[in-house]
Design a protein around this motif. Sequence first.
Motif, PDB file in Angstrom:
ATOM      1  N   ARG A   1       1.274  -1.248  -0.286  1.00 36.65           N
ATOM      2  CA  ARG A   1       0.106  -0.022   0.499  1.00 36.65           C
ATOM      3  C   ARG A   1       0.793   1.126  -0.354  1.00 36.65           C
ATOM      4  N   ILE A   2       1.837   1.691   1.099  1.00 40.40           N
ATOM      5  CA  ILE A   2       2.837   2.682   0.872  1.00 40.40           C
ATOM      6  C   ILE A   2       3.367   2.418  -0.564  1.00 40.40           C
ATOM      7  N   VAL A   3       4.133   1.581  -1.056  1.00 42.39           N
ATOM      8  CA  VAL A   3       3.956   1.892  -2.116  1.00 42.39           C
ATOM      9  C   VAL A   3       3.604   2.156  -3.403  1.00 42.39           C
ATOM     10  N   SER A   4       2.543   1.969  -3.958  1.00 35.17           N
ATOM     11  CA  SER A   4       1.574   1.600  -4.553  1.00 35.17           C
ATOM     12  C   SER A   4       1.170   3.280  -4.476  1.00 35.17           C
ATOM     13  N   ARG A   5       1.799   4.261  -3.434  1.00 32.19           N
ATOM     14  CA  ARG A   5       1.375   5.099  -3.850  1.00 32.19           C
ATOM     15  C   ARG A   5       2.366   6.621  -4.537  1.00 32.19           C
ATOM     16  N   GLY A   6       3.173   5.937  -4.605  1.00 30.49           N
ATOM     17  CA  GLY A   6       4.420   6.174  -5.293  1.00 30.49           C
ATOM     18  C   GLY A   6       5.639   7.034  -5.468  1.00 30.49           C
ATOM     19  N   THR A   7       4.978   7.946  -4.048  1.00 26.07           N
ATOM     20  CA  THR A   7       5.321   9.135  -3.275  1.00 26.07           C
ATOM     21  C   THR A   7       6.883   9.079  -2.471  1.00 26.07           C
ATOM     22  N   GLU A   8       7.044   7.623  -2.303  1.00 25.58           N
ATOM     23  CA  GLU A   8       8.160   7.608  -1.384  1.00 25.58           C
ATOM     24  C   GLU A   8       9.730   6.494  -1.697  1.00 25.58           C
ATOM     25  N   SER A   9      10.669   7.245  -1.434  1.00 24.40           N
ATOM     26  CA  SER A   9      12.175   6.264  -2.176  1.00 24.40           C
ATOM     27  C   SER A   9      11.821   5.157  -1.446  1.00 24.40           C
ATOM     28  N   ARG A  10      13.166   4.145  -1.839  1.00 23.08           N
ATOM     29  CA  ARG A  10      12.626   2.986  -1.528  1.00 23.08           C
ATOM     30  C   ARG A  10      13.080   2.939   0.536  1.00 23.08           C
ATOM     31  N   ASP A  11      14.092   4.237   0.877  1.00 22.58           N
ATOM     32  CA  ASP A  11      14.801   4.415   1.882  1.00 22.58           C
ATOM     33  C   ASP A  11      13.402   4.635   2.988  1.00 22.58           C
ATOM     34  N   VAL A  12      12.883   5.498   2.349  1.00 28.05           N
ATOM     35  CA  VAL A  12      11.831   5.915   3.106  1.00 28.05           C
ATOM     36  C   VAL A  12      10.637   4.725   4.093  1.00 28.05           C
ATOM     37  N   ILE A  13      10.348   4.153   2.485  1.00 26.10           N
ATOM     38  CA  ILE A  13       9.511   2.805   2.830  1.00 26.10           C
ATOM     39  C   ILE A  13      10.133   1.754   3.101  1.00 26.10           C
ATOM     40  N   HIS A  14      11.722   1.544   3.571  1.00 22.94           N
ATOM     41  CA  HIS A  14      12.202   0.790   4.712  1.00 22.94           C
ATOM     42  C   HIS A  14      12.083   0.809   5.947  1.00 22.94           C
ATOM     43  N   ASN A  15      12.293   2.851   5.990  1.00 18.56           N
ATOM     44  CA  ASN A  15      12.263   3.308   7.630  1.00 18.56           C
ATOM     45  C   ASN A  15      10.597   2.930   7.725  1.00 18.56           C
ATOM     46  N   ARG A  16       9.556   3.676   6.831  1.00 16.15           N
ATOM     47  CA  ARG A  16       8.190   3.550   8.068  1.00 16.15           C
ATOM     48  C   ARG A  16       7.479   1.774   8.191  1.00 16.15           C
ATOM     49  N   MET A  17       8.409   1.278   7.529  1.00 14.30           N
ATOM     50  CA  MET A  17       7.581  -0.414   7.258  1.00 14.30           C
ATOM     51  C   MET A  17       8.420  -0.769   9.159  1.00 14.30           C
ATOM     52  N   VAL A  18      10.323  -0.030   9.763  1.00  9.02           N
ATOM     53  CA  VAL A  18      10.568  -0.636  10.835  1.00  9.02           C
ATOM     54  C   VAL A  18       9.455   0.010  12.418  1.00  9.02           C
ATOM     55  N   VAL A  19       9.176   1.454  11.654  1.00  2.00           N
ATOM     56  CA  VAL A  19       8.182   1.806  12.460  1.00  2.00           C
ATOM     57  C   VAL A  19       6.736   1.064  12.717  1.00  2.00           C
ATOM     58  N   ALA A  20       6.405   0.779  11.483  1.00  2.00           N
ATOM     59  CA  ALA A  20       5.211   0.099  11.803  1.00  2.00           C
ATOM     60  C   ALA A  20       5.413  -1.186  12.672  1.00  2.00           C
ATOM     61  N   ARG A  21       6.020  -1.461  12.290  1.00  2.00           N
ATOM     62  CA  ARG A  21       6.346  -2.995  13.222  1.00  2.00           C
ATOM     63  C   ARG A  21       6.915  -2.574  14.393  1.00  2.00           C
ATOM     64  N   GLU A  22       6.880  -1.421  14.764  1.00  2.00           N
ATOM     65  CA  GLU A  22       7.018  -1.443  16.253  1.00  2.00           C
ATOM     66  C   GLU A  22       5.924  -0.448  16.817  1.00  2.00           C
ATOM     67  N   GLU A  23       4.951  -0.372  15.723  1.00  2.00           N
ATOM     68  CA  GLU A  23       3.482   0.337  15.892  1.00  2.00           C
ATOM     69  C   GLU A  23       2.779  -0.691  15.843  1.00  2.00           C
ATOM     70  N   LEU A  24       2.854  -1.784  15.548  1.00  2.00           N
ATOM     71  CA  LEU A  24       2.036  -2.967  15.729  1.00  2.00           C
ATOM     72  C   LEU A  24       2.857  -3.858  17.153  1.00  2.00           C
ATOM     73  N   GLU A  25       3.177  -2.963  18.219  1.00  2.00           N
ATOM     74  CA  GLU A  25       3.466  -3.783  18.973  1.00  2.00           C
ATOM     75  C   GLU A  25       2.972  -3.389  19.790  1.00  2.00           C
ATOM     76  N   MET A  26       2.299  -1.742  19.531  1.00  2.00           N
ATOM     77  CA  MET A  26       1.575  -1.630  20.281  1.00  2.00           C
ATOM     78  C   MET A  26       0.091  -2.026  20.519  1.00  2.00           C
ATOM     79  N   MET A  27      -0.590  -2.499  19.862  1.00  2.00           N
ATOM     80  CA  MET A  27      -1.526  -3.805  19.636  1.00  2.00           C
ATOM     81  C   MET A  27      -1.564  -3.820  21.442  1.00  2.00           C
TER      82      MET A  27
END
Length: 206
Positions: free
Chosen positions: A135-161
């Motif tokens: 979903r993040i990639v399909s936006r087409g607005t962010e570089s691979r590095d930014v996407i990688h960092n977003r996924m790292v944060v997403a994993r951390e946020e999922l732990e807050m469930m």
Amino acid sequence: MEAKEQGLLIVLSGPSGVGKGTVCAALRKRDVPFTYSISVTTRPPREGEVDGVNYFFKTKEEFENMIKRDEFLEWARYVNHYYGTPRRYVEEQLNAGRDVLLEIEVQGALQVKKKFPQGIFIFLVPPSLKELEQRIVSRGTESRDVIHNRMVVAREELEMMKHYDYVVVNDKVELACDRIEAIILAEHCKRERMMKHYITALKEAE
């Protein structure tokens, strides 16, 4: 025999890219009887924005004084501007019997929970991490590095469930909306809430 039931504060959050804004927009189109929380900000109004409708616009000094007076359920600073959820506005809506929906990031939701633990906290999740990345990639607005960092944060946020009351999978927007509406209906029918409602009504009828 009538007694006004207090509204519910519904806090919806989840990892970046999960579709919180899309789900909230779909709920609006369904005419779900929510009041959407209006944030306070120090950024200048954009063309067409109205004070008290889109945001409550404040100066930096006014906002910082509100912080000192503990007038926010949560607040943060983004790109040199403050944003926050005003406690008074939310409480006025709840006391009037209106449900308030607050779409917010995970850290802000945890701030709200400390000050308003009786809220209903819903965590929106993707069907899988692979789907979230797509979903993040399909936006087409962010570089691979930014996407990688977003996924790292997403994993951390999922732990807050673990800090939330409910988890809703956003596989299809309409199904996610159905689940959220079902949660709200069930919360209004809880024994504790109904007993309080009728005990108050009976006392007023004496």
